[in-house]
Structure formats: structure tokens, C-alpha cells
Design a protein around this motif. Structure first.
Motif, short mmCIF file in Angstrom:
data_model
loop_
_atom_site.label_atom_id
_atom_site.label_comp_id
_atom_site.label_asym_id
_atom_site.label_seq_id
_atom_site.Cartn_x
_atom_site.Cartn_y
_atom_site.Cartn_z
N SER A 417 1.08 -1.15 0.22
CA SER A 417 0.00 0.03 0.26
C SER A 417 0.80 1.18 -0.15
O SER A 417 0.52 2.52 0.02
CB SER A 417 -0.79 -0.14 1.11
OG SER A 417 -0.20 0.05 2.47
N LYS A 418 1.98 1.33 -0.02
CA LYS A 418 2.85 2.16 -0.09
C LYS A 418 3.82 2.23 -0.94
O LYS A 418 5.53 2.40 -0.30
CB LYS A 418 3.82 3.05 1.34
CG LYS A 418 2.36 2.62 2.51
CD LYS A 418 3.22 2.52 4.27
CE LYS A 418 2.11 2.65 5.08
NZ LYS A 418 2.66 3.60 5.75
N PRO A 419 3.41 2.87 -2.90
CA PRO A 419 4.78 2.50 -3.22
C PRO A 419 5.28 3.88 -3.51
O PRO A 419 4.99 4.81 -2.77
CB PRO A 419 2.90 2.59 -4.93
CG PRO A 419 2.42 2.64 -4.40
CD PRO A 419 2.12 2.52 -2.85
N HIS A 420 6.02 3.94 -4.65
CA HIS A 420 6.57 4.99 -4.52
C HIS A 420 7.47 5.59 -3.41
O HIS A 420 7.68 6.84 -3.38
CB HIS A 420 5.89 5.98 -5.19
CG HIS A 420 4.82 6.29 -6.51
ND1 HIS A 420 5.40 5.50 -7.86
CD2 HIS A 420 3.42 5.87 -5.77
CE1 HIS A 420 4.53 5.29 -8.00
NE2 HIS A 420 3.06 5.27 -7.53
N LEU A 421 8.63 4.86 -3.20
CA LEU A 421 9.28 4.94 -2.54
C LEU A 421 10.93 4.82 -2.73
O LEU A 421 11.52 4.38 -3.44
CB LEU A 421 9.23 4.28 -0.62
CG LEU A 421 8.87 4.66 0.03
CD1 LEU A 421 6.66 5.05 -0.22
CD2 LEU A 421 8.33 3.79 1.32
N ALA A 422 11.57 5.51 -2.53
CA ALA A 422 13.80 5.69 -2.54
C ALA A 422 13.83 5.62 -1.12
O ALA A 422 13.73 6.20 -1.01
CB ALA A 422 13.61 7.06 -3.88
N LEU A 423 14.81 4.95 -1.08
CA LEU A 423 15.67 4.25 0.12
C LEU A 423 17.08 5.38 -0.53
O LEU A 423 17.51 4.28 -0.85
CB LEU A 423 15.42 3.38 0.63
CG LEU A 423 14.38 3.11 1.40
CD1 LEU A 423 13.28 2.94 0.49
CD2 LEU A 423 15.07 1.06 2.01
N ARG A 424 17.26 6.20 0.06
CA ARG A 424 18.91 6.53 -0.52
C ARG A 424 20.26 6.80 0.62
O ARG A 424 19.62 7.81 1.52
CB ARG A 424 18.59 8.30 -1.14
CG ARG A 424 18.02 7.81 -2.55
CD ARG A 424 17.80 9.00 -3.46
NE ARG A 424 16.99 8.70 -4.29
CZ ARG A 424 17.27 7.85 -5.54
NH1 ARG A 424 17.62 7.23 -5.80
NH2 ARG A 424 15.75 7.91 -6.16
N GLY A 425 20.99 6.19 1.10
CA GLY A 425 22.27 6.29 1.47
C GLY A 425 22.63 7.90 1.34
O GLY A 425 22.84 8.23 0.04
#
Length: 679
Positions: A417-425
Motif C-alpha cells: 500500500s506504500k508505492p513510490h518510495l526511494a531509499l537513499r543512503g
């Protein structure tokens, strides 16, 4: 008599020293430090200067990056004394109606409130209360508040209002705003507020009223138009307010552009005043007015067709430098020395001649604002999962989790239910930011074991390392699954990432056998020993390093792949333009085996390894059976591999050049929507 500048600065320094001592004696924190003390000291670092900016005027012809104009971090006075963060650290919510907006804007705690579409406020002219620790941001250019006012009561602090159109509470015939006090935004006795990239037009009284000892305010890149009283500051006898006003466009307004009454420091730069309303008023049609005991500095602004472009009371001080005036008349006052803004913060001045074009382009609501939300870990959220939890269900905007260097020992779950995420170090290297856990699959299977589980579509991860460091030997176990990452979503991208584990390190799967899920892994590394690249998702490993770890055997140290591709999907795993490395003895590692989960006969693995360097550890017969299913019935092939492990034998099917032309990165990833993350 005006005090000499050197004496005034010494006096301010003495006041600062006294107040600093008082702060220390009282044990005050940044949240309750008296604002005057913090304002008189220039920060050690520059908070939120635009990208690529300096403290000097831009050279002629230099273009400022659009990213700098749309920076999500405030500058100027709002950046001082602890800064203005709004709802950072709180839940992100999207509102489309008045009730929801009023609920979250007035709620206790931190919220980032995305305003999507037009909210028509009823009754006409009603106030929507905004409490402390809130960010209100319009989604793209369509976030509007119509017929209503945003109101900040005394004591409110730490509020950001961005990218909104606030319009049309004007009462016909009440040009002077004397019938109803319907402002666009009104605040009394507040601190740390950033008003940015809004359009305010045609309201009942003031478009923006900053009143009664409000402090640490920045007003930037807004449009004020089609109105009488645009922007007032003051309504107090105290000389308290510190305010930065830059890159705003006052167009078709009559007065208060702004009017600054008893401001301690008012810094105006790169504003554009044009097409002032001409109703023949000889006094109350004007541009900038320093009233009372205000100290005002105006720099590199542009005035066109304005009466009294800048003026100051005899009790005020006003310094103007570098501005351009076209067809202006009336008062052009300059008196006293005012102050030097760079005693407080660094900033970039655009050339005055460039101001009309820049302000027309960048002021007011922008498409790129509100569609992208940045959540900072651990600055705003203590854990990665806490930041994920803050993302709204059904998320329709791009949300970036900026993860600072460090080791985060936690399991992270990104639901469907939580699309469009970016995880960036945010570290200099992917090894600097690690998400680590140590759960084996005996505790909940692959989903329970995975350090990170991505069930949502359209998720990217960049500059990060994912680890499952479960110690089999310490638990007297052998061959225990322990996943660093599991995905079931579609259109997943891993860029410059590392995956560390042993058995089943990286599982790329789909919600069910017939669903299409695609994963692109680029410029990354994966290590493990048994089936450490496995699952049924269409997965491309492009320009990667794949490390096959030795288990200490002289005959069989493990299997790189265990694909379970649905039989009607022509594309399973592609390893291309990569390097497989190993510390295992020569001839002891398999390229893969066919996995049929639960004995499912329609899971017929497809793996192509092409244009990839193979180590001596790879067996001459590198494919093998699994759970009674022969490898020959799977779809295992190679093409143009090289290196000491790239021998060609009868047990190593080679793809033809014609087939290889139909098995490229594009072919694997395109799907029905033409997805192409590699381009």
C-alpha cells in the motif's frame, strides 16, 4: 541620533554574551531559547543555501539550478535558532477536503499535510487553524484553498506553508478590506515560519499578515497579485521581528509590498514589483515601506511602474543597493546604516536585471513541489521503519527516505500500500549506510527472515548495504535460510547497493506465480553460498559483482541461482556484463538449479548468464537438479562468457546469437508498460 555601526555591533555582541550566559544558567534547549540571542549570532554552517550558491552575487549570465530554487529547506531568518522543519518527523497525510485539512492542521504533533486539488472553505471566509510543527504543501500546481484563511494563533511555532494557491475571499465593494477581516494567511506572535512558493490573490483584507512580535520568518518565491493590501508586518510597538523576504513577485497590488512596522531586521532581496494598481492615491500606493523603528536592507530588486518604490519613516533605517527602477516616481528614501544580513546568514544574490525572468519562472506553485517528499533518517525519524510508517497508505507522490551513514539494526517492511518510495543512503560509499538484522527463515519463512521486505511497486534503493548476519555456527545450525532482501513488488530498482548473507541472500519474487514483477539490479554486489539469487521475478543483474562464498567443501560449495520462473514468462534471471568471483576451490560451485516451490510443476526456471566473467570455482557441469526436478527441463543458458570458469561442455547449453538478440536488458524489463530503468 543614529548610533555608529561599530558601536551597535559591539552592543549586540554584549547582549548576545549576556543572553547566552542566561540560557546556560537556565538550562534552556534550542526549542525554548530566547530567539533574540540566537538571531544575533551567525551560524557556523549555512543552512539551506540554494544548490551551487555562494554568498556573493552571481556572475553575469550564470544560471541558478532549478533544484536550488525549489529547495525543501528554508533559508534566511527561518533557518536560524534551531531552524524551521515544519512537520518533519511526523506522519505524511494527503487531504482533499476541508474537514481533513482542518483536522490535521489543528492536530497535536507533527504532520506533513499534502493538499491535493481545490478545497472550498465554508462558511465563506472561515479560518483554518494551523498549529505548531506542521508542513502544509500543495501537490503540484493544483493545491488550492478558496474562500478561506490559514490562521496561526499566538505561540504557534515551526510551520511551513508551501506551494498553495490561496484565493478569492474578496467581498465585492470592500476594496479597503474594512468589512470583513478575511486574510489569506494571518499569524500573531509566532516564531519559525516559512512561507514559500505560494500564490495569494483577491482576498478580503491582507494577503499575508505577519503580526505582533512574530520572529524568524522567511517569505520566498511567492506571488502576490490582484489586490489592495498585499503583505503587512508589525502591529506592535516592540522591535522584535526578524524576516527575510526574497524572490517574491508583487504584481497588480496597491500597498504593503510589504509594509514593515518595527521590524528588528527586514532583509528584502531579489523581489520584483510590477504594474502597481494606479488609483491616483498619492500616499497609500507604494512599494516597500520601513515604518516605525524598522531596520530594512533592500538588495538587487526590480521595480517597474511603481509609486514610492521604497520609503522609510524618520525613525527607521533603510539601505538600498543594486536595485533597478523602471518608470518609478515618488519617494526613494535611504537613511541610516540598518544592518548587514551576512552577520546572520549567507545567501546568494541574483543580478537585478535577471530578477523579472527568474521570479516569473520560479515564484508561485511549482509542479515539482508536493509531488516529492523527503523524510530524513535519523534526523526526523529515528529508524528506517519509522520513516516508512510515516508514508501515507495509497501513496501517490514520490517519497524519498534519506538515510544518514550508520548501521541500522532493524527489520524494514514496505507494504504494497506504500508505492513510490526511494531509499537513499547519504554516505560517500554504500558501505557507510547499512540496514542489518539476524533473523533466520525458521522464524516466519522468507518473509519473516528478510532484513528488508519490499512488497510495494515502484521502489528504488541507492547507495545502501542490506545484511542478514545470522550466525549459523553460533546456533549450531547448517544450511539455514537468512535473507538480506526479499521483494514481491514490480518495478524495483537497486542502484549501487550491496547484499550480504549466506543462504538465500536475495529473493526477488512476485505476489503469485502468474503475476509479473520486475527487478533491476545495477552496479551492485551480492554475496552468498546456497541459492543466494532466487525467486520467480524477472530480474536483471547488470554490471554487478556476484561473490560465491566458499563453505569449505572440496566438491560442492553451493549454487548461485535458484529461479522459479512461471512457464509462460520467457524472462527470468539475466546476469549480464558482470563479474562472478569466488574464494571457493576450482570446480566446486554451481551456476544454479531449478526451484519448484511446493513442487509446483509450472515453475520452470529461466536463467541466462551472458557477457560475464566466470571464476575457476565454477564447475564444468554447472547446472544441477533440485528436489527431483532435472535441470535439463529448466531454461538454463549461457552466452559469450569468459574467464577461467567459462569452459564450454555438453552440460552447458549456449544461447545462439539470434536468441541472444532477443534476450537483452530491455527485453527482460520492458513488460507491457515499456519500463526502462536502465536508460
Amino acid at each position: 541620533m543614529t548610533q555608529p555601526r561599530s558601536k551597535r555591533l559591539r552592543t549586540r555582541g554584549w547582549v548576545l554574551a549576556c543572553l547566552t550566559a542566561l540560557v546556560a544558567a537556565l538550562g534552556l534547549t534550542p526549542a525554548n531559547t530566547p530567539p533574540v540571542a540566537a538571531a544575533t549570532a551567525r551560524p557556523a554552517t549555512v543552512p539551506a543555501a540554494p544548490v551551487g550558491s555562494t554568498a556573493t552575487e552571481a556572475p553575469k549570465g550564470e544560471a541558478t539550478a532549478a533544484a536550488g530554487r525549489l529547495s525543501p529547506t528554508p533559508h534566511g531568518f527561518a533557518s536560524l535558532a534551531g531552524g524551521t522543519t515544519g512537520g518533519a518527523g511526523g506522519e505524511v497525510v494527503t487531504v482533499t477536503d476541508q474537514a481533513s485539512l482542518a483536522k490535521y492542521a489543528a492536530a497535536d504533533g507533527r504532520y506533513i499535510i499534502r493538499i491535493k486539488g481545490t478545497i472550498d472553505v465554508e462558511p465563506f471566509g472561515s479560518e483554518i487553524e494551523v498549529t505548531s510543527d506542521k508542513t502544509l504543501v500543495g501537490v503540484g500546481t493544483l493545491g488550492e484553498i478558496v474562500h478561506g484563511e490559514l490562521h496561526l494563533n499566538p505561540g504557534t511555532r515551526n510551520v511551513i506553508i508551501r506551494n498553495l494557491t490561496i484565493r478569492d475571499s474578496y467581498v465585492e465593494g470592500d476594496w479597503d478590506g474594512k468589512t470583513q477581516d478575511f486574510d489569506g494567511i494571518q499569524m500573531d506572535s509566532v516564531d519559525h515560519v516559512w512561507i514559500d512558493h505560494n500564490r495569494l490573490t483577491h482576498m478580503g483584507d491582507g494577503l499575508l499578515d505577519i503580526r505582533k512580535d512574530s520572529q524568524y520568518v522567511t517569505v520566498s518565491y511567492n506571488r502576490f497579485d490582484h489586490h489592495n493590501k498585499a503583505f503587512g508586518i508589525g502591529w506592535t510597538d516592540n522591535v522584535t521581528t526578524q524576516i527575510t523576504i526574497d524572490h517574491n513577485w508583487f504584481n497588480g497590488t496597491k500597498q504593503r509590498n510589504p509594509s514593515a512596522d518595527n521590524c528588528a531586521y527586514a532583509h528584502l532581496y531579489n523581489n520584483y514589483l510590477s504594474a502597481q494598481v494606479d488609483d491616483g492615491d498619492p500616499v497609500w500606493s507604494y512599494g516597500n515601506w520601513a515604518r516605525g523603528r524598522t531596520e530594512m536592507v533592500i538588495e538587487n530588486s526590480y521595480y517597474a511602474d511603481v509609486q514610492h518604490p521604497y520609503q522609510a519613516d524618520e525613525t527607521a533605517e533603510l539601505v538600498q543597493r543594486g536595485s533597478i527602477l523602471k518608470r518609478t516616481f515618488g519617494r526613494h528614501d535611504a537613511r541610516g546604516e540598518a544592518f548587514d544580513p551576512r552577520d546572520f546568514y549567507d545567501y546568494r544574490l541574483d543580478r537585478a536585471a535577471a530578477v523579472p525572468a527568474l521570479v516569473k519562472r520560479f515564484s508561485g506553485p511549482q509542479r515539482a513541489i508536493g509531488t516529492q517528499t523527503v523524510l530524513n533518517v535519523p534526523a526526523d525519524y529515528p529508524t528506517v521503519q519509522a520513516a516508512v510508517d510515516a508514508v501515507p497508505e495509497g501513496n501517490d507522490g514520490e517519497v524519498t527516505l534519506r538515510i544518514a551513514p550508520g548501521s541500522y539494526r532493524e527489520q524494514v517492511r514496505i507494504p504494497a500500500s506504500k508505492p513510490h518510495l526511494a531509499l537513499r543512503g547519504t554516505g560517500d560509499d554504500r558501505s557507510h549506510t547499512r540496514i542489518v538484522h539476524d533473523t533466520p527463515a525458521e522464524y516466519g519463512g522468507s518473509s519473516g527472515s528478510a532484513t528488508v521486505l519490499i512488497a510495494a511497486d515502484d521502489v528504488t534503493a541507492d547507495n545502501l548495504t542490506f545484511v542478514n548476519d545470522f550466525d549459523e555456527a553460533a546456533h549450531d545450525l547448517d544450511g539455514e535460510q537468512a535473507l538480506a532482501m526479499k521483494t514481491t513488488g514490480d518495478r524495483i530498482v537497486f542502484e549501487n547497493t550491496a547484499f550480504e548473507g549466506n543462504q538465500d541472500t536475495l529473493m526477488t519474487n512476485s505476489p503469485d506465480l502468474r503475476s509479473l514483477s520486475r527487478v533491476y539490479v545495477h552496479d551492485s554486489s551480492v554475496e552468498g553460498d546456497v541459492d543466494f539469487l532466487y525467486g520467480r521475478a524477472t530480474t536483471v543483474f547488470d554490471d554487478c559483482v556476484i561473490k560465491a562464498l566458499s563453505r569449505g567443501s572440496s566438491s560442492n560449495n553451493g549454487y548461485i541461482t535458484a529461479a522459479s520462473t512461471w512457464k509462460e514468462n520467457p524472462y527470468g534471471f539475466l546476469i549480464t556484463d558482470s563479474r562472478i568471483v569466488s574464494d571457493a576451490p576450482a570446480g566446486t560451485f554451481h551456476l544454479g538449479r531449478p526451484w519448484h516451490p511446493g513442487g509446483e510443476p509450472d515453475a520452470i526456471g529461466q536463467v541466462l548468464i551472458r557477457d560475464t566473467e566466470l571464476p575457476a570455482a565454477i564447475k564444468d557441469s554447472p547446472w544441477t537438479d533440485m528436489s527431483g526436478f532435472p535441470w535439463q527441463e529448466a531454461r538454463f543458458t549461457e552466452y559469450r562468457n569468459y574467464g577461467p570458469g567459462a569452459t564450454v561442455t555438453a552440460d552447458r547449453p549456449q544461447m545462439s546469437a539470434d536468441e541472444a538478440a532477443r534476450h537483452t536488458v530491455t527485453d527482460y524489463l520492458a513488460g507491457p508498460d515499456g519500463w526502462a530503468p536502465h536508460r
